[in-house]
Design a protein around this motif. Structure first.
Motif, short mmCIF file in Angstrom:
data_model
loop_
_atom_site.label_atom_id
_atom_site.label_comp_id
_atom_site.label_asym_id
_atom_site.label_seq_id
_atom_site.Cartn_x
_atom_site.Cartn_y
_atom_site.Cartn_z
N PRO A 11 0.83 -1.21 0.00
CA PRO A 11 0.00 0.00 0.00
C PRO A 11 0.87 1.26 0.00
O PRO A 11 1.99 1.26 0.52
CB PRO A 11 -0.79 -0.12 1.31
CG PRO A 11 -0.77 -1.59 1.64
CD PRO A 11 0.55 -2.09 1.13
N ALA A 12 0.34 2.32 -0.58
CA ALA A 12 1.12 3.55 -0.76
C ALA A 12 1.58 4.15 0.56
O ALA A 12 2.64 4.77 0.64
CB ALA A 12 0.31 4.57 -1.55
N GLU A 13 0.80 3.95 1.63
CA GLU A 13 1.15 4.59 2.90
C GLU A 13 2.25 3.85 3.67
O GLU A 13 2.77 4.36 4.66
CB GLU A 13 -0.10 4.71 3.79
CG GLU A 13 -0.71 3.38 4.20
CD GLU A 13 -1.73 2.85 3.19
OE1 GLU A 13 -2.46 1.91 3.55
OE2 GLU A 13 -1.77 3.39 2.06
N ARG A 14 2.64 2.67 3.20
CA ARG A 14 3.66 1.90 3.92
C ARG A 14 5.05 2.51 3.67
O ARG A 14 5.41 2.85 2.55
CB ARG A 14 3.65 0.44 3.44
CG ARG A 14 4.61 -0.48 4.19
CD ARG A 14 4.11 -0.76 5.60
NE ARG A 14 5.09 -1.52 6.34
CZ ARG A 14 5.21 -2.85 6.31
NH1 ARG A 14 4.36 -3.56 5.58
NH2 ARG A 14 6.11 -3.46 7.04
N ALA A 15 5.86 2.63 4.72
CA ALA A 15 7.22 3.20 4.60
C ALA A 15 8.17 2.10 4.13
O ALA A 15 9.02 1.60 4.89
CB ALA A 15 7.67 3.78 5.93
N VAL A 16 8.07 1.75 2.88
CA VAL A 16 8.80 0.59 2.36
C VAL A 16 10.30 0.86 2.30
O VAL A 16 11.12 -0.02 2.57
CB VAL A 16 8.26 0.22 0.96
CG1 VAL A 16 9.07 -0.93 0.36
CG2 VAL A 16 6.80 -0.17 1.06
N ALA A 17 10.70 2.09 1.96
CA ALA A 17 12.13 2.39 1.84
C ALA A 17 12.87 2.12 3.15
O ALA A 17 14.06 1.74 3.13
CB ALA A 17 12.33 3.84 1.41
N GLU A 18 12.17 2.27 4.26
CA GLU A 18 12.80 2.02 5.55
C GLU A 18 13.04 0.54 5.81
O GLU A 18 13.83 0.16 6.67
CB GLU A 18 11.95 2.62 6.67
CG GLU A 18 11.81 4.14 6.57
CD GLU A 18 10.88 4.70 7.63
OE1 GLU A 18 10.45 3.91 8.51
OE2 GLU A 18 10.58 5.91 7.59
N LEU A 19 12.34 -0.32 5.06
CA LEU A 19 12.50 -1.76 5.23
C LEU A 19 13.74 -2.30 4.52
O LEU A 19 14.30 -3.32 4.91
CB LEU A 19 11.27 -2.50 4.67
CG LEU A 19 9.92 -2.22 5.31
CD1 LEU A 19 8.84 -2.94 4.51
CD2 LEU A 19 9.91 -2.67 6.75
N VAL A 20 14.14 -1.62 3.44
CA VAL A 20 15.16 -2.18 2.55
C VAL A 20 16.46 -2.52 3.27
O VAL A 20 17.04 -3.59 3.00
CB VAL A 20 15.41 -1.23 1.36
CG1 VAL A 20 16.57 -1.73 0.50
CG2 VAL A 20 14.14 -1.10 0.51
N PRO A 21 17.00 -1.69 4.16
CA PRO A 21 18.25 -2.09 4.82
C PRO A 21 18.15 -3.43 5.55
O PRO A 21 19.15 -4.14 5.69
CB PRO A 21 18.49 -0.94 5.81
CG PRO A 21 17.82 0.24 5.18
CD PRO A 21 16.59 -0.32 4.54
N GLN A 22 16.94 -3.82 5.99
CA GLN A 22 16.77 -5.09 6.67
C GLN A 22 16.99 -6.28 5.73
O GLN A 22 17.20 -7.40 6.18
CB GLN A 22 15.38 -5.17 7.30
CG GLN A 22 15.09 -4.07 8.30
CD GLN A 22 13.65 -4.11 8.78
OE1 GLN A 22 13.02 -5.17 8.82
NE2 GLN A 22 13.11 -2.94 9.15
#
Length: 290
Positions: free
Chosen positions: A61-72
């Motif tokens: 969903p658009a509201e999810r802060a996906v970029a913050e997940l990538v380092p994981q």
């Protein structure tokens, strides 16, 4: 509803773990697709076939802060593979998929046209196909480079070899451009079936012979094209050269720019080589046999 998609470039070994990771992060859907125009066919039972280079995409969903997940993701694969995050507006997805594949022109004569389009130039050489798992669409640089080469060299009456034909886009293109006889070679019997079917669809089946590598009767041909991988191109150099008549031409693709020197060295003694042609990091090597 607006969406965003996270696309990660993965090797075959890492793709399943990355797909699992995306699901654990709450992706609404996870898909895997070819990143290098490599055909796959019906898998053996209890196997999951994947491409050598696979794009793994998670839909959020658009509201999810996906970029913050990538380092994981580094906990799954290191170093962190190439990735991109793109917004997606809501739309009719079936229509969007079809719109992604447009008629494409290669060189002066050749068009590759999906079946739901009217050919833009009815007088041109129109190769008809639908995109799918087992047929190149012409969207990948390696296929594009080979189609451009075929358009520039094929004249009526010549003979052609497509070595590693996959589902036959290059063999069918050569026949549509006027080749009198095309030999399509692949080590997967289902590739040969796909080539026959696509040749029949384009009305050139009678001019395309398909066979396994061990069935090839080595006779010289005017033009030889091999869109495979760098390792096999080096290994197959003696055979591909032998299949090319003196004065005939050979085109090699499926290699990345950093692999060009090794492949060139395997053919340099036998061919008068053209300058390599590069597109998006992929290289085509061509030349004439001495």
């Amino acid at each position: 509803m607006a969406w965003q998609q996270l696309t990660i470039e993965a090797t075959r070994d890492h793709a399943p773990a990355i797909a699992d990771w995306l699901e654990r992060q709450g992706a609404e859907a996870v898909t895997m697709m070819d990143a290098a125009d490599q055909p796959l066919y019906e898998p053996a039972l209890a196997t999951t076939p994947l491409w050598e280079l696979t794009l793994v995409t998670g839909l959020f969903p658009a509201e999810r802060a996906v970029a913050e997940l990538v380092p994981q993701l580094a906990s799954v694969v290191t170093p962190l593979p190439p990735w991109k995050l793109e917004p997606l507006a809501d739309q009719p997805w079936e229509r969007a998929w079809m719109d992604h594949f447009q008629p494409q022109r290669f060189g002066e004569r050749l068009w590759v046209v999906p079946s739901w389009y009217t050919p833009p130039d009815p007088t041109a050489v129109n190769l008809l196909l639908d995109p799918g798992l087992a047929f190149g669409t012409g969207t990948h640089p390696t296929t594009q480079l080979c189609l451009l080469w075929l358009d520039s060299v094929i004249t009526p009456g010549v003979t052609v070899v497509d070595y590693g034909c996959g589902s036959g886009i290059l063999a069918v293109a050569a026949a549509c451009l006027g080749a009198e006889r095309v030999l399509a070679v692949d080590n997967d019997p289902q590739a040969l079936t796909a080539t026959r079917e696509n040749a029949a669809r384009n009305g050139v089946a009678e001019r395309i012979e398909v066979c396994l590598p061990q069935q090839v009767v080595v006779t010289p041909h005017d033009w030889v094209v091999a869109n495979i991988l760098a390792g096999p191109l080096v290994e197959l150099a003696p055979r591909l050269i032998e299949l090319t008549r003196p004065g005939g031409g050979l085109a090699l693709a499926g290699l990345l720019s950093h692999q060009a020197a090794e492949v060139t060295a395997a053919y340099a003694d036998a061919l008068a080589l053209d300058p390599p042609l590069e597109r998006e990091g992929w290289v085509r090597i061509s030349g004439r046999r001495h």
